[in-house]
Design a protein around this motif. Structure first.
Motif, mmCIF file in Angstrom:
data_model
loop_
_atom_site.group_PDB
_atom_site.id
_atom_site.type_symbol
_atom_site.label_atom_id
_atom_site.label_comp_id
_atom_site.label_asym_id
_atom_site.label_seq_id
_atom_site.Cartn_x
_atom_site.Cartn_y
_atom_site.Cartn_z
ATOM 1 N N SER A 196 25.468 3.286 -41.812
ATOM 2 C CA SER A 196 24.792 4.557 -42.077
ATOM 3 C C SER A 196 23.427 4.279 -42.702
ATOM 4 O O SER A 196 23.174 3.160 -43.174
ATOM 5 C CB SER A 196 25.618 5.423 -43.052
ATOM 6 N N PRO A 197 22.559 5.283 -42.744
ATOM 7 C CA PRO A 197 21.290 5.094 -43.452
ATOM 8 C C PRO A 197 21.513 4.910 -44.943
ATOM 9 O O PRO A 197 22.429 5.504 -45.519
ATOM 10 C CB PRO A 197 20.526 6.396 -43.177
ATOM 11 N N ALA A 198 20.688 4.081 -45.549
ATOM 12 C CA ALA A 198 20.696 3.905 -47.003
ATOM 13 C C ALA A 198 19.412 4.547 -47.525
ATOM 14 O O ALA A 198 18.408 3.865 -47.750
ATOM 15 C CB ALA A 198 20.767 2.432 -47.371
ATOM 16 N N ALA A 199 19.435 5.853 -47.676
ATOM 17 C CA ALA A 199 18.234 6.579 -48.090
ATOM 18 C C ALA A 199 17.820 6.143 -49.490
ATOM 19 O O ALA A 199 18.632 6.106 -50.415
ATOM 20 C CB ALA A 199 18.483 8.082 -48.064
ATOM 21 N N THR A 200 16.558 5.818 -49.650
ATOM 22 C CA THR A 200 16.048 5.350 -50.934
ATOM 23 C C THR A 200 15.892 6.521 -51.907
ATOM 24 O O THR A 200 15.871 7.689 -51.494
ATOM 25 C CB THR A 200 14.689 4.668 -50.739
ATOM 26 N N PRO A 201 15.780 6.244 -53.219
ATOM 27 C CA PRO A 201 15.538 7.330 -54.174
ATOM 28 C C PRO A 201 14.327 8.170 -53.771
ATOM 29 O O PRO A 201 13.321 7.654 -53.293
ATOM 30 C CB PRO A 201 15.310 6.588 -55.498
ATOM 31 N N ARG A 202 14.461 9.475 -53.945
ATOM 32 C CA ARG A 202 13.468 10.515 -53.645
ATOM 33 C C ARG A 202 13.331 10.819 -52.158
ATOM 34 O O ARG A 202 12.686 11.798 -51.783
ATOM 35 C CB ARG A 202 12.101 10.169 -54.243
ATOM 36 N N ALA A 203 13.950 10.027 -51.307
ATOM 37 C CA ALA A 203 13.809 10.255 -49.864
ATOM 38 C C ALA A 203 14.595 11.478 -49.392
ATOM 39 O O ALA A 203 14.185 12.152 -48.450
ATOM 40 C CB ALA A 203 14.263 9.018 -49.091
ATOM 41 N N THR A 204 15.710 11.764 -50.030
ATOM 42 C CA THR A 204 16.518 12.902 -49.595
ATOM 43 C C THR A 204 15.792 14.213 -49.864
ATOM 44 O O THR A 204 15.718 15.084 -48.984
ATOM 45 C CB THR A 204 17.885 12.882 -50.301
ATOM 46 N N MET A 205 15.240 14.381 -51.050
ATOM 47 C CA MET A 205 14.507 15.610 -51.363
ATOM 48 C C MET A 205 13.264 15.751 -50.485
ATOM 49 O O MET A 205 12.874 16.856 -50.112
ATOM 50 C CB MET A 205 14.107 15.633 -52.839
ATOM 51 N N SER A 206 12.643 14.634 -50.157
ATOM 52 C CA SER A 206 11.406 14.683 -49.375
ATOM 53 C C SER A 206 11.636 14.952 -47.899
ATOM 54 O O SER A 206 10.807 15.589 -47.245
ATOM 55 C CB SER A 206 10.646 13.357 -49.529
ATOM 56 N N HIS A 207 12.777 14.473 -47.361
ATOM 57 C CA HIS A 207 12.895 14.469 -45.907
ATOM 58 C C HIS A 207 14.192 15.049 -45.342
ATOM 59 O O HIS A 207 14.241 15.324 -44.134
ATOM 60 C CB HIS A 207 12.750 13.036 -45.391
ATOM 61 N N ALA A 208 15.239 15.244 -46.141
ATOM 62 C CA ALA A 208 16.530 15.653 -45.585
ATOM 63 C C ALA A 208 16.454 17.009 -44.889
ATOM 64 O O ALA A 208 17.168 17.254 -43.914
ATOM 65 C CB ALA A 208 17.594 15.696 -46.678
ATOM 66 N N ARG A 209 15.588 17.901 -45.373
ATOM 67 C CA ARG A 209 15.494 19.232 -44.783
ATOM 68 C C ARG A 209 15.117 19.159 -43.297
ATOM 69 O O ARG A 209 15.457 20.036 -42.506
ATOM 70 C CB ARG A 209 14.449 20.063 -45.547
#
Length: 461
Positions: free
Chosen positions: A398-411
Motif C-alpha cells: 500500500s502507499p506509505a503516505a508521508t506526514p502532512r500528505a494526507t491533509m494536502s492530497h487525500a481529498r
C-alpha cells in the motif's frame, strides 16, 4: 468499439478507457459492460491482477502478493464465487513463535506475549490507538477530529510520544511493514489511522478470525484472470499508458504507437504511479502531489515448501514474528489436502532484494531453522518475489503516505478531473487498501461514469 485513422495512426474509440487491470479496473469494466457501455482496459504489465500475483512452489500455485480475505469482504468474495473460485480456511491451530531481543518465546493468540509488563504496555498503546481510530471518517479523513495534528506526525513519533516500550514498538513495526511496507517513522499517523479504521480495527485487520480468515484456494490472481477472460478482447496487457489528453468532447489515451479515444477515462493506478503518465492539461498541484508523497511501500515475500507441515506435528501453527534477519513474519499457507507444508515469509526488502536468489533462499531457510528447528533446513522448493524491484509499477502492498500528505492530497483521491475519474484500493473508504476495497471502488467509479454517460446521451439502460 470502433476504429478509425487519424494522421496515419489507427485510433480505437470506446465509451470508456480504463487504465489498469487490477481488481478495480476489471470490476469497473465488468459493471460498465453490463450496462451497455463499450470499454477497453489497458494494462502496462504482461498480466492482469495488479498487486495480486501467483507463483509456483513445489508444483502448486501460491500467492506472492495479496492473499487473504475476511468474512466481511463481501465484494471480493462475491466476485470470486461468480468466477468459480473457492476459499480455504487459514490454518491457525497451534503455538506461535516470537523471536525478539535475542530471545525465543512461545505464545498463543493474535498478540505475542513478551512479558507481563510487555503485555500491559501493548494493551495500553493499542487502546490509545483504537481511541484515535474511532474518530476517523474513512470517507473524508481530512474532516476527522484533529486531522491536521494527526497528519503532522509519523506513526513512529506517536509511539515515542506515548512512550511505547521497545517490544511494543518492535511489534508495531511489524504491523507497519506488513500493512504499508515501511517503518513507523516513514508513514503519517493519520494515514495509519485511516487504514486501520477502514479495515475494521486492529484486531480485525490482524486477526486470523478477521482480515486473515480465508485464502483463495486457486490464488487471488486467478480471480482476476477469470474475470479478464470473461471480458475477452476488452482487456489489453503489455499496453502501458504514457499520456492522457482531454478536451470538451472526450479523452485521448496514448500507449506507445497505439491511440485510444473515449468519452471518459477511469484511472486505477496507485497514486505513486501517476508520475509515469503525462496529463494534458497537467494535473493540478493537489493531484500531482499524490505521486511524490503517497509513495508505495516495499515488501517482499518468500514461499518455502516442505514434504509435510512438520511444525504441526510439534504443536506449532507456523506463525512467527521476529526482529532479526530478512523474514520478520511467517504464516502457514499449506494446501488443505494434507500433503505439502508451505510457509509464507514476509521479508524486509532492505538487505534482501539486492541479494542473489541463492543468498535470499539461504538466509530465509536459516531463519526458519532458528524459529522451527532443524527440519526446516531441508525444503523441497523455494520461490520469492521482490515487489520493489519490478520494472513496471514497483512497490507494495500500500502507499506509505508521508506526514502532512494526507491533509494536502487525500481529498483529490476520488474527485474527478474533467473527464477523468479515479478508482483503486487507495480511493476506497471502507476497506481501503485491500482487494475488497479495490472491487468496491471500481464498481462505484463505474456507476459514476455510467451516470455521466446517461447525462450525455441518455443511452445506457
Amino acid at each position: 468499439m470502433s476504429r478509425s485513422h487519424e494522421g496515419g495512426n489507427e485510433v480505437t474509440s470506446v465509451d470508456v478507457v480504463i487504465v489498469g487491470a487490477g481488481f478495480a479496473g476489471l470490476s469497473a469494466a465488468e459493471r460498465l459492460s453490463s450496462m451497455g457501455a463499450s470499454v477497453l482496459v489497458l494494462e502496462g504489465r504482461d498480466r492482469v491482477g495488479g498487486r495480486s500475483f501467483s507463483g509456483e512452489v513445489a508444483g502448486i500455485e501460491v500467492d506472492l502478493g495479496a492473499t487473504w480475505v475476511s468474512g466481511r469482504h463481501a465484494a471480493i468474495r462475491d466476485l470470486a464465487a461468480r468466477v468459480g473460485c473457492t476459499t480455504t480456511r487459514q490454518a491457525a491451530t497451534g503455538r506461535n513463535v516470537l523471536w525478539m531481543g535475542g530471545w525465543r518465546r512461545i505464545y498463543e493468540g493474535t498478540t505475542p506475549s513478551v512479558s507481563p509488563v510487555g503485555m500491559i504496555d501493548m494493551a495500553r498503546v493499542q487502546a490509545a490507538l483504537e481511541k484515535l481510530v474511532d474518530g476517523i471518517n474513512v470517507d473524508a479523513v481530512w474532516e476527522s477530529p484533529n486531522a491536521a495534528a494527526l497528519d503532522a506526525i509519523s506513526f513512529g513519533e506517536w509511539l515515542d510520544q506515548n512512550r511505547a516500550l521497545p517490544n511494543t514498538r518492535a511489534l508495531m513495526t511489524v504491523v507497519s511493514k506488513v500493512q504499508w511496507g515501511c517503518s513507523p517513522g516513514d508513514v503519517s499517523l493519520l494515514h495509519v489511522l485511516r487504514y486501520i479504521r477502514a479495515a475494521g480495527g486492529i484486531d480485525h485487520m490482524l486477526g486470523i478470525d478477521g482480515g486473515q480468515q480465508d485464502r483463495i484456494t486457486e490464488t487471488t490472481q486467478e480471480i482476476a484472470r477469470r474475470l479478464a477472460a470473461r471480458l475477452g478482447d476488452r482487456v489489453l496487457v503489455d499496453t502501458p499508458v504514457r499520456r492522457i489528453t482531454q478536451d470538451e468532447n472526450g479523452v485521448t489515451v496514448f500507449s506507445g504507437s497505439a491511440t485510444f479515444r473515449a468519452r471518459y477515462a477511469l484511472v486505477t493506478a496507485a497514486p505513486a504511479h501517476l508520475a509515469d503518465i503525462t496529463f494534458e492539461p497537467a494535473l493540478p498541484v493537489s493531484e500531482d502531489g499524490l505521486a511524490t508523497t503517497w509513495r508505495m511501500g516495499a515488501l517482499s515475500k518468500a514461499l518455502i515448501a516442505y514434504h509435510k507441515p512438520f511444525w504441526r506435528v510439534h504443536g506449532f501453527s507456523g506463525e512467527a514474528v521476529t526482529d532479526t534477519g530478512p523474514a520478520f513474519m511467517t504464516v502457514d499457507v499449506s494446501p488443505a489436502d494434507g500433503g505439502l507444508g508451505v510457509l509464507m515469509a514476509h521479508c524486509d526488502p532492505r538487505g534482501f532484494d539486492g541479494s542473489t536468489p541463492e543468498i535470499r533462499r539461504s538466509r530465509v531457510v536459516q531463519q526458519l531453522v532458528d524459529l522451527f528447528g532443524p527440519q526446516a533446513s531441508t525444503p523441497v522448493d523455494y520461490v520469492d518475489h521482490c515487489w520493489g524491484t519490478e520494472t513496471f509499477a514497483p512497490g507494495g502492498p500500500s502507499p506509505a503516505a508521508t506526514p502532512r500528505a494526507t491533509m494536502s492530497h487525500a481529498r483529490t483521491l476520488t474527485e474527478p478531473l474533467g473527464r477523468i475519474e479515479w478508482a483503486g484500493a487507495e480511493t476506497a473508504g471502507e476497506w481501503a487498501g485491500c482487494m475488497n476495497g479495490a472491487v468496491l471502488s471500481g464498481q462505484g467509479a463505474a456507476e459514476r461514469v455510467a451516470g455521466r454517460l446517461r447525462l450525455q446521451e441518455g443511452a445506457l439502460a
